[in-house]
Each structure stands twice: as C-alpha cells, then as structure tokens.
Design a protein around this motif. Structure first.
Motif, short mmCIF file in Angstrom:
data_model
loop_
_atom_site.label_atom_id
_atom_site.label_comp_id
_atom_site.label_asym_id
_atom_site.label_seq_id
_atom_site.Cartn_x
_atom_site.Cartn_y
_atom_site.Cartn_z
N ARG A 76 30.44 75.72 -4.63
CA ARG A 76 31.46 75.18 -3.72
C ARG A 76 32.60 76.20 -3.64
O ARG A 76 32.99 76.78 -4.65
CB ARG A 76 31.99 73.86 -4.27
CG ARG A 76 32.98 73.17 -3.35
CD ARG A 76 33.60 71.97 -4.04
NE ARG A 76 32.72 70.81 -4.06
CZ ARG A 76 32.83 69.81 -4.93
NH1 ARG A 76 33.76 69.85 -5.87
NH2 ARG A 76 32.02 68.78 -4.89
N HIS A 77 33.13 76.38 -2.44
CA HIS A 77 34.26 77.30 -2.28
C HIS A 77 35.53 76.69 -2.89
O HIS A 77 35.60 75.48 -3.10
CB HIS A 77 34.49 77.60 -0.81
CG HIS A 77 34.91 76.39 -0.03
ND1 HIS A 77 34.00 75.53 0.55
CD2 HIS A 77 36.13 75.86 0.22
CE1 HIS A 77 34.64 74.55 1.13
NE2 HIS A 77 35.94 74.72 0.95
N GLN A 78 36.51 77.57 -3.14
CA GLN A 78 37.78 77.10 -3.67
C GLN A 78 38.90 77.69 -2.81
O GLN A 78 38.97 78.91 -2.66
CB GLN A 78 37.93 77.58 -5.11
CG GLN A 78 39.06 76.92 -5.85
CD GLN A 78 39.24 77.52 -7.23
OE1 GLN A 78 39.11 78.74 -7.40
NE2 GLN A 78 39.54 76.70 -8.21
N LEU A 79 39.72 76.84 -2.24
CA LEU A 79 40.84 77.31 -1.41
C LEU A 79 42.15 76.90 -2.07
O LEU A 79 42.31 75.75 -2.45
CB LEU A 79 40.78 76.68 -0.01
CG LEU A 79 39.67 77.10 0.93
CD1 LEU A 79 39.83 76.39 2.27
CD2 LEU A 79 39.67 78.60 1.15
N SER A 80 43.09 77.85 -2.16
CA SER A 80 44.42 77.50 -2.70
C SER A 80 45.38 77.34 -1.51
O SER A 80 45.08 77.77 -0.39
CB SER A 80 44.91 78.61 -3.62
OG SER A 80 45.18 79.77 -2.84
N GLU A 81 46.54 76.76 -1.80
CA GLU A 81 47.55 76.62 -0.73
C GLU A 81 47.96 78.00 -0.21
O GLU A 81 48.24 78.16 0.97
CB GLU A 81 48.79 75.86 -1.26
CG GLU A 81 48.56 74.35 -1.34
CD GLU A 81 48.05 73.75 -0.03
OE1 GLU A 81 48.61 74.06 1.05
OE2 GLU A 81 47.07 72.99 -0.08
N SER A 82 47.98 79.00 -1.10
CA SER A 82 48.37 80.34 -0.63
C SER A 82 47.31 80.95 0.28
O SER A 82 47.62 81.71 1.20
CB SER A 82 48.70 81.26 -1.81
OG SER A 82 47.62 81.26 -2.71
N ASP A 83 46.03 80.58 0.07
CA ASP A 83 44.97 81.03 1.00
C ASP A 83 45.24 80.44 2.39
O ASP A 83 45.14 81.13 3.41
CB ASP A 83 43.59 80.55 0.54
CG ASP A 83 43.13 81.16 -0.77
OD1 ASP A 83 43.67 82.22 -1.14
OD2 ASP A 83 42.23 80.58 -1.40
#
Ligand SMILES: Cc1ncc(COP(=O)(O)O)c(C=O)c1O
Length: 400
Positions: free
Chosen positions: A24-31
């Motif tokens: 599963r991908h992981q996205l941060s708020e900064s991304d």
C-alpha cells in the motif's frame, strides 16, 4: 500454545474484517502540499519540477543522469532502445520477474533468453555466463523483492564484457557493498507504482552515468523530436524528428510527489527493514517456512517479503496457503509465475526444466503483506493465520 482456531477456508471466522493488502502506498501531508504547490505553479508537465526530481534521484543513487518517464515499463523500453538492441539480438534475463522485463526485449524485436536464478533469487552469474552466445547484446538483472543482484559477480563471470541493465523496479534505496542501486549497472530502471518504495502514481526513471545513453532516452521519451516544448519558445519554433520515439513524459505534479517522497526514502526503507526483521523472528519458528535470503554485503530495500513453503514439512502446498490466507482476509500473493512458462512465452519456445531453481521457487513463493504503515497487530494476524492453516492442514490433508 493456544488453539489458533479453525481456518476461514474450513468454515472458521476470518481473522480480518478489513482485508490486509500485500502492499500500500503511503502519503504524508507534506506530499499532498507538494502536489498542490506544483498544480498552482502554472506548469502541468515538464519544466523545473521534473528537472528537480531527476537531479534529486540521480544524486541519491550516485548516477550522473536520471530521466523521469511515465512508468517502469517505459523505462525498460527506453533502456533497451538506448543500448541499440533490436532484431537478431539476444538479451539474457531472469524468469523470476514481472513480465514487463522480458516484454521490453520482445517489443524491441530482440529475443529474451532466460537464465536460472541463484540462492539470492536473482540471476545466477554462472547460468548467465553459460547462456551467452555470439548474438547476446546485454543482460537485464532484476533485484527481486528489493535485494540488489550482485552485478560485480555477474560481470566477472561473463565470457566477454556486456552492458548490464538493472531492472530495479523493486530496489530503490538498496545497496551492494555500500554502493547505491542506480550506480551499479550501465543503465538502471525504476518504477514508482504505488506499491513501490516511493510513488508518483504511475511513473518511472532511467538512470545512467553514460551521457550519450541519457540523451538517447530523453530524445526517445519525447517522440524523437530535436527539441522539447520548453525549448520551442520565441523564434525557436521549428523542429525535426530524427528517430521513432513516443510520449513517455512524467507530469510536473507527479514529479513533485516523487521529490517529496524521495526526501523520506531513508525512513521508508528503515520501516520496511524493521517489518522484515520482525517477520524473520516470528516466522522462523514455523516449520516448512523458508525465510528470504540475506546475503552478506547487500542491503535490501524490502519491496516484498516473500517466504518459501516446503509443502511436505508445512503440511500443504503453496497454492493452498495463498487460498487459505486470502480466506482470512490476508491478501498474500505470488511474485511471480515464471515468465518463460507464461502462455505468451511458451508460444515463443519457453519450456519447463530450463530454469529449475526459478521454476521451483515459482511453485513455493508466497508474498506476505509488507508496507510502511503496517502495524505489529497486522503482522501478528499474518503469523496467526499461517499457524492456524498449518495446524489444520496437518490434520486434514489439503493440497500437498
Ligand atoms: C520487476 C519489475 N519490472 C518492471 C515493472 C514495471 O513497472 P510499471 O508498473 O511502473 O510499468 C514492475 C512493476 O511492478 C516490476 O515489478
């Protein structure tokens, strides 16, 4: 030991109400913020955002050049084309890969020749050397599961120097003897599909320290035109087309996501490595489960965690294990069916018995879930499920 319970495949209650994917991908708020900023910049494709991603990638991997492209398959196509591979040529590669690796050779009009893998599940140097003929033009290694192929040993074993393309779709962030993947082979390709270490949605890149090869990739990424859209401003509106290329460009907002994710690569690989070590500790106790290889001097980027099932010892065969895990809500899977035995490649002459170690692996591998946001409780579910399946299989002969 407490009773692990009846497996879901035999009518028990599934361990998971929410399925656990294998990746599963992981996205941060900064991304997300980086993508929004890119969308507001006024440039949707090409431009400084793509150049910045390429520079960051090349620097991280110790290569002189990185060319960002639309996906890992395009990266392979362009790597093969950049080496001038075409009809009449042979390219040696591994059957333990996604079909994309071999397809790139076929699309170029050349012939993939499948050599067997070694104990590290990557191309075996001796088998590769034995497959070299007068028509061999290159070797494509695959860093299976994120473990870098030993390109040095491969080069040393070859009867004559040949260019090496590393299909590093699994191994961004990995290293061999302290040298980063991206700097080991003549040309390296990456994929930034969502299950990989970093993602751009779809995306890929070609890395090389050969300036002429990088120029050819850039040229072919843009229809073989003599200038890019950015270069055609003001009086510079004329162009010519000198080679048959295509559109393999990455958009600016994808590149912005890639740059943001690349900034977190060390953390991502560390999280993956920690999960892999925990799996080793938990699964090492279960008879009939072979753990992934950990050869000295190589740092894996742990794209996949793939165990081997010894059916006779475990109590049931690999297919039964995957079916039973899936019934528990654990989306275990196979990477990969042997490429030379897929219908397309059988129709081109692929035969069983020609790569025995790879063929045996393709019958025993199980990819277990592994992604940075996976919790210890998720991992324990996987281990409980395997224990449950084994306890039940021991008493009820299923596929063996
Ligand atoms: C070994 C390997 N090579 C190439 C590719 C192709 O990459 P993409 O899906 O970005 O086209 C993949 C994709 O998963 C892969 O695993």
């Amino acid at each position: 030991m407490t009773d692990p319970g009846l497996p879901a495949v035999a009518g028990g209650t599934p361990l998971r109400s929410q399925p656990l994917p294998y990746g599963r991908h992981q996205l941060s708020e900064s991304d997300v913020a980086a993508v929004v900023e890119s969308l507001r910049s006024g440039t949707l494709t090409g431009g400084p955002g793509v150049a910045a991603f390429e520079r960051a990638l090349a620097d991280r991997c110790g290569a002189a050049h990185a060319v960002a492209v639309s996906n890992g398959t395009a990266a392979l196509d362009l790597a093969v084309a950049a080496l001038g591979i075409g009809p009449g040529d042979e390219v040696i590669t591994t059957p333990l890969t996604f079909v994309s690796t071999a397809n790139a050779v076929v699309r170029a009009g050349a012939t993939p020749v499948f050599a067997d893998v070694g104990a590290d599940r990557c191309l075996d140097p001796r088998a590769t050397a034995a497959a070299v003929t007068a028509r061999t033009r290159a070797v494509i290694t695959v860093d299976y599961s994120g473990l870098p192929a030993d390109v040095d040993a491969l080069r040393a074993a070859l009867p004559r120097p040949l260019p090496v393309i590393a299909d590093a779709a699994h191994s961004l962030g990995a290293s061999l003897g302290g040298r980063a993947v991206g700097s080991l082979a003549d040309v390296t390709t990456f994929s930034f599909h969502p299950v990989k270490q970093i993602t751009t949605g779809e995306g890929g890149a070609v890395l090389t320290s050969d300036g002429a090869a990088a120029d050819r990739v850039r040229h072919l990424r843009n229809h073989g035109m003599t200038s890019t859209a950015e270069e055609r401003s003001g009086a510079q509106w004329r162009y010519d087309v000198t080679t048959l290329g295509s559109n393999h460009r990455l958009t600016a907002f994808q590149a912005a996501l890639g740059t943001a994710q690349l900034g977190r690569l060390e953390d991502i690989v560390a999280q993956r490595s920690e999960l892999a070590a925990r799996y080793d500790a938990l699964l090492g106790r279960i008879p009939g489960i072979g753990l992934p290889p950990r050869p000295d001097g190589r740092r894996s980027a742990w794209h996949l965690y793939a165990i081997e099932i010894d059916a006779g010892v475990f109590g049931c065969n690999r297919d039964a294990v995957i079916d039973a895990l899936r019934a528990e809500g654990i989306e275990a899977t196979l990477h990969y069916p042997a490429v030379h035995l897929l219908a397309l490649y059988r129709s081109r002459g692929g035969r069983s018995g020609t790569a025995p170690r790879a063929e045996a692996l393709c019958g025993s591998l199980v990819t277990l879930p592994l992604f940075p946001s996976m919790t210890p409780a998720d991992q324990e579910d996987v281990v409980t499920a395997l224990t449950r399946i084994q306890a039940w299989a021991g008493a009820h002969p299923v596929g063996r």
